[in-house]
Design a protein around this motif. Structure first.
Motif, PDB file in Angstrom:
ATOM      1  N   ARG A 139      33.681  39.828  50.069  1.00 40.13           N
ATOM      2  CA  ARG A 139      33.556  40.792  48.978  1.00 40.13           C
ATOM      3  C   ARG A 139      33.060  40.120  47.708  1.00 40.13           C
ATOM      4  N   ARG A 140      33.883  39.235  47.151  1.00 40.34           N
ATOM      5  CA  ARG A 140      33.555  38.623  45.873  1.00 40.34           C
ATOM      6  C   ARG A 140      34.069  37.183  45.828  1.00 40.34           C
ATOM      7  N   ALA A 141      33.436  36.360  44.990  1.00 40.40           N
ATOM      8  CA  ALA A 141      33.915  34.996  44.722  1.00 40.40           C
ATOM      9  C   ALA A 141      34.049  34.845  43.217  1.00 40.40           C
ATOM     10  N   ASP A 142      35.049  34.085  42.798  1.00 45.43           N
ATOM     11  CA  ASP A 142      35.311  33.888  41.372  1.00 45.43           C
ATOM     12  C   ASP A 142      34.371  32.830  40.803  1.00 45.43           C
ATOM     13  N   LEU A 143      33.701  33.151  39.713  1.00 42.83           N
ATOM     14  CA  LEU A 143      32.733  32.239  39.101  1.00 42.83           C
ATOM     15  C   LEU A 143      33.383  30.931  38.690  1.00 42.83           C
TER      16      LEU A 143
END
Length: 213
Positions: free
Chosen positions: A77-81
């Motif tokens: 879904r998403r990865a943290d910058l």
């Protein structure tokens, strides 16, 4: 009869979802293989020995693996910058590289942006290690970012600023790492990239659209 029909419908839905997942996985694997092959060819073309190729290629594969690991943990879904950035900094510059040098709000990245920025951060950190004097304790690095715009016009604006106690001479020609950064930011992500060479270092400014944020 109703229970049997409901079970049949659920089974059909499960089969369809499985097929969609397999097709998506095939697409991701194909993209990853294409990226690895391109990096292998360019790394080999810019390496003067087998050892140099092995080190550079292995490091770039590690950067790709880090990005893949973050996406896998979030079920793609998403990865943290911040996590993506600090992981690459620690890999290249050492585990004691302080997070106080990194500043910005929480930003979640989609799959394509995560993979492109993972390689970009790796190349920037490698260049900083070579040229800014950080390895000798004679330089520093600060990374900050903000979010600009709204909704579909949302944009990540990131500044990568290297400083050195000794004058830094800009390279006369663009190496593969520089070309890879340009291809990632401008080509793949449709963003903007500016490099400013200063007497005491270099500043890299990136503006990347985040349409799905």
């Amino acid at each position: 009869v109703q229970a049997a029909r409901a079970l049949q419908a659920a089974s059909q839905k499960a089969v369809q979802e499985k097929d969609l997942m397999l097709q998506e996985m095939k697409h991701r694997i194909k993209n990853s293989i294409s990226r690895v092959l391109a990096i292998a060819r360019q790394t080999a073309a810019n390496s003067e020995s087998i050892d140099e190729f092995s080190q550079s290629f292995s490091a770039r594969l590690h950067a790709m693996a880090n990005a893949q690991d973050m996406l896998t943990r979030s079920h793609w879904r998403r990865a943290d910058l911040r996590e993506l950035l600090t992981t690459e900094l620690n890999q290249v510059l050492g585990a004691d590289f302080g997070e106080e040098r990194v500043e910005g709000p929480k930003v979640l990245l989609d799959e394509r942006t995560t993979q492109a920025l993972g390689l970009t951060f790796h190349e920037l950190a490698t260049n900083a290690l070579k040229y800014s004097g950080i390895a000798r304790g004679e330089g520093d690095l600060r990374i900050s970012w903000t979010l600009a715009g709204k909704r579909r016009h949302r944009e990540l604006q990131l500044d990568w600023v290297e400083t050195s106690s000794a004058p830094v001479e800009p390279s006369g020609s663009a190496g593969f790492g520089t070309r890879l950064i340009d291809a990632n930011i401008r080509g793949e992500l449709g963003g903007r990239l500016e490099r400013e060479h200063r007497p005491d270092g270099v500043r890299v400014h990136m503006a990347i659209p985040l349409k799905d944020l």
